[in-house]
Scaffold this motif. Structure first.
Motif, PDB file in Angstrom:
ATOM      1  N   MET A   1       3.262   3.438   0.451  1.00 28.27           N
ATOM      2  CA  MET A   1       2.041   3.528   0.925  1.00 28.27           C
ATOM      3  C   MET A   1       1.082   3.158  -0.402  1.00 28.27           C
ATOM      4  SD  MET A   1      -0.142   4.009   3.359  1.00 28.27           S
ATOM      5  CE  MET A   1       1.042   4.614   4.373  1.00 28.27           C
ATOM      6  N   ILE A  28      -3.588   9.976  -1.180  1.00 26.56           N
ATOM      7  CA  ILE A  28      -2.943   9.354   0.278  1.00 26.56           C
ATOM      8  C   ILE A  28      -1.728  10.295   0.364  1.00 26.56           C
ATOM      9  CG2 ILE A  28      -1.460   7.587   0.915  1.00 26.56           C
ATOM     10  CD1 ILE A  28      -3.251   5.618  -0.256  1.00 26.56           C
ATOM     11  N   ARG A  29      -1.584  10.929   1.650  1.00 23.99           N
ATOM     12  CA  ARG A  29      -0.253  11.782   1.944  1.00 23.99           C
ATOM     13  C   ARG A  29       0.224  11.443   3.040  1.00 23.99           C
ATOM     14  NH1 ARG A  29      -1.926  18.143   1.724  1.00 23.99           N
ATOM     15  NH2 ARG A  29       0.540  17.796   1.836  1.00 23.99           N
ATOM     16  N   THR A  30       1.460  11.692   3.212  1.00 27.12           N
ATOM     17  CA  THR A  30       2.204  11.259   4.513  1.00 27.12           C
ATOM     18  C   THR A  30       3.004  12.720   4.896  1.00 27.12           C
ATOM     19  OG1 THR A  30       4.307  10.805   2.989  1.00 27.12           O
ATOM     20  CG2 THR A  30       3.075   9.019   3.568  1.00 27.12           C
ATOM     21  N   LYS A  32       5.686  13.922   8.321  1.00 26.41           N
ATOM     22  CA  LYS A  32       6.730  13.697   9.229  1.00 26.41           C
ATOM     23  C   LYS A  32       6.288  14.462  10.644  1.00 26.41           C
ATOM     24  CE  LYS A  32       9.788  12.039   6.430  1.00 26.41           C
ATOM     25  NZ  LYS A  32      10.126  10.432   6.812  1.00 26.41           N
ATOM     26  N   GLU A  52      -2.268   5.769   9.616  1.00 26.95           N
ATOM     27  CA  GLU A  52      -1.220   5.303  10.461  1.00 26.95           C
ATOM     28  C   GLU A  52      -0.660   6.598  10.985  1.00 26.95           C
ATOM     29  OE1 GLU A  52       1.857   3.035   8.762  1.00 26.95           O
ATOM     30  OE2 GLU A  52       2.521   4.529   7.496  1.00 26.95           O
ATOM     31  N   ASP A 100       5.304  10.325  12.506  1.00 27.24           N
ATOM     32  CA  ASP A 100       5.062  10.277  11.340  1.00 27.24           C
ATOM     33  C   ASP A 100       3.677   9.565  11.001  1.00 27.24           C
ATOM     34  OD1 ASP A 100       7.767  11.256  10.947  1.00 27.24           O
ATOM     35  OD2 ASP A 100       8.665   9.478  10.232  1.00 27.24           O
ATOM     36  N   SER A 101       2.941  10.253  10.231  1.00 23.06           N
ATOM     37  CA  SER A 101       1.532   9.781   9.990  1.00 23.06           C
ATOM     38  C   SER A 101       1.328   9.841   8.313  1.00 23.06           C
ATOM     39  CB  SER A 101       0.636  10.601  10.623  1.00 23.06           C
ATOM     40  OG  SER A 101       1.061  10.487  11.899  1.00 23.06           O
ATOM     41  N   SER A 102       0.273   8.688   8.075  1.00 20.04           N
ATOM     42  CA  SER A 102      -0.084   8.565   6.891  1.00 20.04           C
ATOM     43  C   SER A 102      -1.487   8.806   6.731  1.00 20.04           C
ATOM     44  CB  SER A 102       0.193   7.380   6.009  1.00 20.04           C
ATOM     45  OG  SER A 102       1.600   7.052   6.090  1.00 20.04           O
ATOM     46  N   VAL A 104      -5.402   9.404   4.164  1.00 20.83           N
ATOM     47  CA  VAL A 104      -6.003   9.523   2.975  1.00 20.83           C
ATOM     48  C   VAL A 104      -6.957  10.714   3.019  1.00 20.83           C
ATOM     49  CG1 VAL A 104      -7.836   7.661   3.534  1.00 20.83           C
ATOM     50  CG2 VAL A 104      -7.522   8.458   1.152  1.00 20.83           C
TER      51      VAL A 104
END
Length: 209
Positions: A1, A28-30, A32, A52, A100-102, A104
């Motif tokens: 990412m 930016i973090r992701t 689950k 996303e 699953d998501s990303s 900011v």
């Protein structure tokens, strides 16, 4: 990412100067599927912009039962967290990754500064408030005026739009928690919808026809 996604997702929303600032200060973090992104009573120092994935926003009653308020899609933010940030209060909602998501994460101080001096950010925030307000009214109307089978079918339709698929991989228990009712009720109503040829059921999977 990478920060490229920020450019791609918000290029049509924010001016170029603001996008560069977001790249500099944003974290930016992701997450689950089923991860808690923001929890109830959590102090809020950042607000999320969804790059996303999907996020569901929940409220909780005194007994710990959750009620689905609305979903967030890519390119959106959670206005209930914005309200808490503006008032420097703790979170009144729980934000959970639907898949699953990303994101900011924007520091509160920047959010407040941009609201005062950047028109594209201010318009984005005000439009977000209007969208979420309309969705919360819709949720209230559903609870107040729609029968549970109607609420359930609407819920399934909304899920297919979020996931861009007519086939949903979901458990009856998960639906019952989102709609604040029992699993037995949901299972009975799903069977009813199947008999009406609106859905097709299989193990942990629902196809909306």
């Amino acid at each position: 990412m990478t920060t490229t996604m920020i450019q791609e997702k918000f290029n049509h929303i924010f001016d170029s100067n603001l996008i560069e600032e977001i790249k500099k200060v944003g974290n930016i973090r992701t997450f689950k599927k089923d991860d808690i992104i923001i929890d109830i009573n959590q102090p809020l120092n950042h607000i999320p912009l969804l790059l996303e994935g999907n996020i569901k926003i929940l409220r909780e009653d005194a007994e710990g039962n959750e009620l689905l308020i609305y979903f967030l899609e890519a390119g959106e933010t959670c206005t209930m967290s914005l309200t808490c940030c503006m008032g420097t209060t703790k979170s009144k909602i729980r934000a959970v990754a639907e898949k699953d998501s990303s994101l900011v994460m924007i520091p509160v101080l920047n959010m407040q500064k941009w609201f005062n001096n950047n028109e594209s950010w201010r318009n984005f925030i005000l439009e977000s408030y209007q969208t979420r307000f309309d969705e919360m009214l819709d949720a209230i109307d559903s609870i107040a005026f729609m029968k549970m089978d109607e609420r359930l079918y609407k819920y399934l339709i909304n899920k297919t739009k979020l996931h861009d698929s007519k086939t949903l991989h979901i458990k009856h228990q998960d639906i019952s928690e989102d709609l604040h009712t029992s699993r037995v009720v949901i299972s009975r109503l799903l069977k009813q919808l199947e008999n009406e040829h609106k859905i097709k059921l299989s193990r942990n999977k629902i196809q909306v026809l």
